[in-house]
Design an enzyme around this catalytic site. Structure first.
Site, PDB file in Angstrom:
ATOM      1  N   CYS A  83     -73.247  -3.597  20.076  1.00 51.13           N
ATOM      2  CA  CYS A  83     -73.069  -3.101  18.563  1.00 51.13           C
ATOM      3  C   CYS A  83     -74.699  -2.680  18.336  1.00 51.13           C
ATOM      4  O   CYS A  83     -74.867  -2.186  17.459  1.00 51.13           O
ATOM      5  CB  CYS A  83     -72.682  -4.018  17.521  1.00 51.13           C
ATOM      6  SG  CYS A  83     -70.985  -4.343  17.879  1.00 51.13           S
ATOM      7  N   CYS A 205     -64.718  -8.267   6.561  1.00 50.86           N
ATOM      8  CA  CYS A 205     -65.329  -7.596   7.878  1.00 50.86           C
ATOM      9  C   CYS A 205     -65.532  -6.092   7.812  1.00 50.86           C
ATOM     10  O   CYS A 205     -64.800  -5.426   7.145  1.00 50.86           O
ATOM     11  CB  CYS A 205     -63.680  -7.865   8.630  1.00 50.86           C
ATOM     12  SG  CYS A 205     -63.324  -9.593   8.923  1.00 50.86           S
ATOM     13  N   SER A 206     -66.211  -5.641   8.352  1.00 43.60           N
ATOM     14  CA  SER A 206     -66.522  -4.289   8.659  1.00 43.60           C
ATOM     15  C   SER A 206     -65.460  -3.582   9.334  1.00 43.60           C
ATOM     16  O   SER A 206     -64.685  -4.263  10.154  1.00 43.60           O
ATOM     17  CB  SER A 206     -67.788  -4.194   9.518  1.00 43.60           C
ATOM     18  OG  SER A 206     -67.858  -4.663  11.000  1.00 43.60           O
ATOM     19  N   LYS A 323     -70.309  -2.839   6.531  1.00 43.96           N
ATOM     20  CA  LYS A 323     -69.126  -3.115   5.798  1.00 43.96           C
ATOM     21  C   LYS A 323     -68.174  -1.947   4.965  1.00 43.96           C
ATOM     22  O   LYS A 323     -67.076  -1.692   5.038  1.00 43.96           O
ATOM     23  CB  LYS A 323     -69.320  -4.184   4.652  1.00 43.96           C
ATOM     24  CG  LYS A 323     -68.053  -4.640   3.816  1.00 43.96           C
ATOM     25  CD  LYS A 323     -66.950  -5.112   4.303  1.00 43.96           C
ATOM     26  CE  LYS A 323     -65.725  -4.844   3.452  1.00 43.96           C
ATOM     27  NZ  LYS A 323     -65.102  -3.516   3.697  1.00 43.96           N
ATOM     28  N   HIS A 327     -68.550   1.389  10.577  1.00 40.50           N
ATOM     29  CA  HIS A 327     -69.452   0.362  11.668  1.00 40.50           C
ATOM     30  C   HIS A 327     -68.679   1.403  13.002  1.00 40.50           C
ATOM     31  O   HIS A 327     -68.194   0.506  13.824  1.00 40.50           O
ATOM     32  CB  HIS A 327     -69.120  -0.960  11.647  1.00 40.50           C
ATOM     33  CG  HIS A 327     -69.685  -1.751  12.849  1.00 40.50           C
ATOM     34  ND1 HIS A 327     -70.962  -1.102  13.487  1.00 40.50           N
ATOM     35  CD2 HIS A 327     -69.608  -2.723  13.441  1.00 40.50           C
ATOM     36  CE1 HIS A 327     -71.490  -1.907  14.336  1.00 40.50           C
ATOM     37  NE2 HIS A 327     -70.784  -2.864  14.444  1.00 40.50           N
TER      38      HIS A 327
END
Lengths: 379, 100
Positions: A83, A205-206, A323, A327
Site C-alpha cells: 500500500c 475499515c477503509s 477511510k 483506498h
C-alpha cells in the site's frame, strides 16, 4: 537542488466499473498537463505506483503499458511496496530529479479493485503479508485488529475513540467532491456496524476502491510553488508477529525522525497531514509515531477533535483519509501528496486549512513493513 | 498459489515450532475470511510468544470464550490449515491450543 511539484490531480475515487485503468490514467495525466502547462514531450521518466496489477489484473510491465497509452518512449517503471507503492514511487521520482539526471518526472498511482470479489481481493492484498500470516488465515483487518487489541490493553484505548477517527474522516470527506463516501456518520453507526475482525468493525475499515492520481515533479524553480523538504523511507519485518512492540510502527518512527531532520522542522511545525488510516487504529498509532501526541494520548486527542478541520493543529486527513476518500492501494500515496499540494497552494476548497504552510504525508505498506514520509513546504 | 514444492520446503520448519508452550500477546476473531478459509470463519487468530522467546502468528483452536484474553497460556500443535485447492495436497501447519 530544489524539487518542486508542478501539478497534482486525482480521479474521483469509488466503484468505477465503467472506467479502465488506461482511461483513469489518461484522465489524471490530462489534468496535470493542463495544470502545469508542460508538454508531455518534456517528461523525462515515469514512475508508476501499483500493487495488484499482477495478482488481480494479470498485467505486468506496467511502466511500458502506461508509456504506450501516453504516446511516450521515456524510461517507465512500476514501483511496488504494497500500500506504500506510490509513496515509494514519489520517493524514487524525487531522487531521480535530485540526481540532476531528470528534469521533469511524472508519477502515476493507480489501482483497480472493485472488478473482483472481496475474497479474491483480500487474498491478493495478503500478498503484502508473510507466509505464516497467510497460513493462519489472517487478513489485513485481522492484522490491524491484533494491533488494536494490544493498544487497547496497553493504553486503555476505547472502541469509541477508534470510531471517532471514522466520524472525523467522513466529515472531512463530505467536503471533498472526489471522495468515495461523502455521507456523515455517527459514533453509533460505527459501533453498531458488523464485525470484520474483532474489535474492528466494517466502519473502522477503509473500503475497496478504484482510483488514479498523478503528480509532476520538477527541478524548475517555482517561487510561488510547493517544494519537497523531506523524502524518507524505512522498512521493518514483513510479519507483524516478529516485532517487539505491536502498539507502534517502527518504520514510521524511523522514517518520520529522518524526515524531520531533513526538513529541519519538528512535529509542531506541521499544519496539515495526510496519514495512512487504512483502519481507525492506524490513524491513532500514526499520530503517536509521527510525534504529534505522546504514546497512549492520541486516541483521547482525536476524540476531543484536536485534529479536526477548524478546531486544532495539525489538521489530519482533510481528504477524508483512506477511510472515507477511499483506498485504491497503489494510488493512495500520491493522492495524499496531491491533497497537501492543494492545501499549501490554497486550492483545497471547502476543506482548506487556513494559512497552511507545511504539510506531511505518511504512507504505510503492509502492516507497517514499509513507511514513506514526505514533508512539503510552500515556497 | 499453493505449490507442492513450497509446502514440502515449509514443512521442515514446522518441527522446530511444535510442542512448545507460550502465551497470547494479542488476538482477533476473523469474521470476513480470505479465499480458502471461508468454511472456517469465524475463527481466532493470535500472536503468541513462546517460552523460547519465538513470536508466532497462528490460529487458536478448541477455545472457549474465557480463553480469549491477552496472557492466556497456549500450546503449539499440528493441524490442517486451509483448503487443499486444485493440487489436492493437504497443507498442515502450526496452531495454538489453550492450556488449562
Amino acid at each position: 537542488m530544489n524539487v518542486s511539484i508542478l501539478a497534482g490531480a486525482t480521479t474521483k475515487f469509488g466503484e468505477l466499473w465503467s472506467a479502465s485503468p488506461r482511461r483513469m490514467v489518461r484522465e489524471v495525466v490530462d489534468l496535470v498537463r493542463a495544470q502545469s502547462g508542460l508538454s508531455l514531450a518534456k517528461i523525462d521518466g515515469i514512475f508508476v505506483g501499483n500493487m495488484l496489477s499482477s495478482s488481480l489484473g494479470n498485467q505486468d510491465h506496467l511502466g511500458a503499458f502506461f508509456a504506450e497509452e501516453l504516446g511516450l518512449n521515456v524510461p517507465a517503471v512500476k514501483v511496488e511496496a504494497a500500500c506504500a507503492s506510490v509513496g515509494m514511487a514519489v520517493h524514487l521520482a524525487f531522487l531521480s530529479v535530485l540526481s540532476g539526471r531528470y528534469k521533469n518526472v511524472l508519477v502515476i498511482g493507480i489501482e483497480k479493485m472493485t472488478d473482483f470479489k472481496p475474497e479474491t481481493v483480500n487474498n491478493a492484498l495478503m500478498g503484502a503479508g508473510s507466509d505464516p500470516e497467510r497460513e493462519a488465515g489472517a487478513t489485513f483487518p485481522a492484522l490491524y485488529a491484533l494491533i488494536a487489541r494490544a493498544h487497547m490493553e496497553k493504553y486503555g484505548t476505547r472502541e469509541m475513540e477508534m470510531a471517532q477517527v471514522s466520524v472525523k474522516n467522513h466529515y472531512h470527506a463530505s467536503l471533498n467532491s472526489h471522495a468515495q463516501f461523502t455521507r456523515l456518520i455517527t459514533l453509533e453507526d460505527v459501533l453498531k456496524s458488523p464485525l470484520v475482525a474483532s474489535p474492528l468493525k466494517i466502519l473502522d475499515c477503509s473500503p475497496l476502491t478504484d482510483g488514479a492520481a498523478a503528480l509532476i515533479l520538477s527541478s524548475a524553480n517555482d517561487k510561488k510553488g510547493v517544494s519537497f523538504v523531506a523524502s524518507a523511507v524505512a522498512t521493518d519485518t514483513l510479519g507483524l508477529s516478529q516485532r517487539q512492540d505491536l502498539t507502534s510502527l517502527k518504520a514510521a518512527r524511523l522514517a518520520s525522525r529522518q524526515a524531520y531532520t531533513q526538513a529541519k522542522v519538528t512535529p509542531n511545525d506541521i499544519d496539515v497531514a495526510e496519514v495512512h488510516d487504512c483502519f481507525t487504529i492506524a490513524e491513532i498509532i500514526a499520530m503517536e509515531d509521527l510525534g504529534f501526541f505522546k504514546k497512549g494520548e492520541a486516541a483521547a486527542a482525536i476524540f476531543a477533535k484536536k485534529t479536526w478541520l477548524g478546531s486544532g493543529r495539525p489538521v489530519v486527513n482533510t481528504s477524508g483519509g483512506l477511510k472515507a476518500a477511499g483506498h485504491p492501494v497503489g494510488a493512495t500515496g500520491v493522492k495524499q501528496v496531491v491533497e497537501i499540494f492543494n492545501q499549501l497552494t490554497a486550492k483545497a476548497g471547502k476543506k482548506q486549512v487556513k494559512n497552511a504552510r507545511i504539510g506531511l504525508t505518511h504512507n504505510v505498506g503492509g502492516s507497517g513493513a514499509t513507511c514513506v514520509i514526505h514533508i512539503l513546504k510552500r515556497n | 498459489m499453493l505449490s507442492p514444492v513450497k509446502i514440502w520446503r515449509n514443512q521442515k520448519k514446522i518441527r522446530s515450532l511444535l510442542n512448545k508452550n507460550g502465551e497470547i500477546l494479542s488476538f482477533t476473531k476473523v469474521y470476513v475470511p480470505p479465499a480458502g478459509f471461508e468454511a472456517q470463519a469465524p475463527y481466532v487468530v493470535a500472536v503468541a510468544k513462546l517460552d523460547d522467546k519465538t513470536r508466532i502468528i497462528a490460529q487458536l483452536v478448541e477455545w472457549e470464550d474465557q480463553d480469549l484474553k491477552i496472557g492466556k497460556k497456549v500450546h503449539t500443535i499440528l493441524r490442517r490449515t486451509k483448503d487443499p485447492g486444485i493440487e489436492g495436497i493437504i497443507p498442515y501447519g502450526i496452531k495454538l491450543k489453550p492450556l488449562d
